[in-house]
Design a protein around this motif. Structure first.
Motif, PDB file in Angstrom:
ATOM      1  N   ASN A  49       0.843  -1.189   0.000  1.00 35.16           N
ATOM      2  CA  ASN A  49       0.000   0.000   0.000  1.00 35.16           C
ATOM      3  C   ASN A  49       0.881   1.244   0.000  1.00 35.16           C
ATOM      4  OD1 ASN A  49      -2.629   1.087   0.028  1.00 35.16           O
ATOM      5  ND2 ASN A  49      -2.459   1.528   2.195  1.00 35.16           N
ATOM      6  N   ASP A  50       1.809   1.328  -0.972  1.00 35.10           N
ATOM      7  CA  ASP A  50       2.778   2.429  -0.951  1.00 35.10           C
ATOM      8  C   ASP A  50       2.543   3.498  -2.016  1.00 35.10           C
ATOM      9  OD1 ASP A  50       3.523   1.077  -3.243  1.00 35.10           O
ATOM     10  OD2 ASP A  50       5.485   0.473  -2.508  1.00 35.10           O
ATOM     11  N   ASP A  51       1.527   3.328  -2.859  1.00 35.77           N
ATOM     12  CA  ASP A  51       1.207   4.280  -3.938  1.00 35.77           C
ATOM     13  C   ASP A  51       2.385   4.561  -4.857  1.00 35.77           C
ATOM     14  OD1 ASP A  51      -1.499   4.603  -3.655  1.00 35.77           O
ATOM     15  OD2 ASP A  51      -1.333   6.260  -2.247  1.00 35.77           O
ATOM     16  N   HIS A  67      -2.152   0.278  -4.282  1.00 36.35           N
ATOM     17  CA  HIS A  67      -2.789   0.546  -2.988  1.00 36.35           C
ATOM     18  C   HIS A  67      -3.842  -0.519  -2.723  1.00 36.35           C
ATOM     19  CE1 HIS A  67      -6.330   2.027  -5.145  1.00 36.35           C
ATOM     20  NE2 HIS A  67      -5.481   2.704  -5.920  1.00 36.35           N
TER      21      HIS A  67
END
Length: 154
Positions: A49-51, A67
């Motif tokens: 979930n680090d974009d 994400h």
């Protein structure tokens, strides 16, 4: 009503005995677990979930989702992805806009709205997990191949 012929009954029995005879043999799709034993399930890995946009692993690969999409409604009534990625919303959200190809029908005509054939995003786009790679990826992008010096023939 049809009855089972003796030939069919014998065939079913032979197949059943063959399956029983294979007890203890291994099936490559199940790993190294005998056919009649329960396999220990793989662990559930966390969704990344680090974009961060990822490099594609092969030509024409759809971009991956950087994400979590848990509880996103994508059905006939709503498409939560479009609340950020539609043409109208990318200015406010700073999310990448979906490709213009998603606004084309099968004949190549541009539409005002998302094409119905591109509506269900996770048919092609998937989130990533922190799972270890199952196989090594040796994909080399064409741009990298073109940068390599050519071998000269003698």
């Amino acid at each position: 009503m049809r009855t089972i012929t003796p030939a069919i009954a014998v065939a079913v029995l032979a197949i059943s005995l063959g399956v029983l005879a294979q007890e203890g043999e291994l099936d490559a799709l199940r790993g190294h677990v005998p056919l009649l034993e329960e396999r220990t399930p793989e662990p559930l890995y966390d969704v990344v979930n680090d974009d961060q946009r990822r490099v594609r692993a092969y030509p024409m690969q759809p971009p991956t989702i950087p994400h979590k999409i848990d509880n996103y409604q994508v059905d006939l009534n709503a498409n939560r992805c479009m609340s950020c990625h539609s043409r109208q919303r990318v200015g406010d959200t700073q999310a990448p806009m979906i490709s213009v190809t998603h606004y084309m029908d099968r004949d190549g005509n541009f539409l005002a709205e998302l094409s119905p054939r591109r509506y269900f995003c996770n048919q092609c786009h998937v989130p990533q997990t922190d799972a270890p790679l199952a196989v090594e990826n040796r994909f080399v992008d064409i741009a990298e191949i073109l940068r390599q010096p050519r071998e000269t023939e003698e």
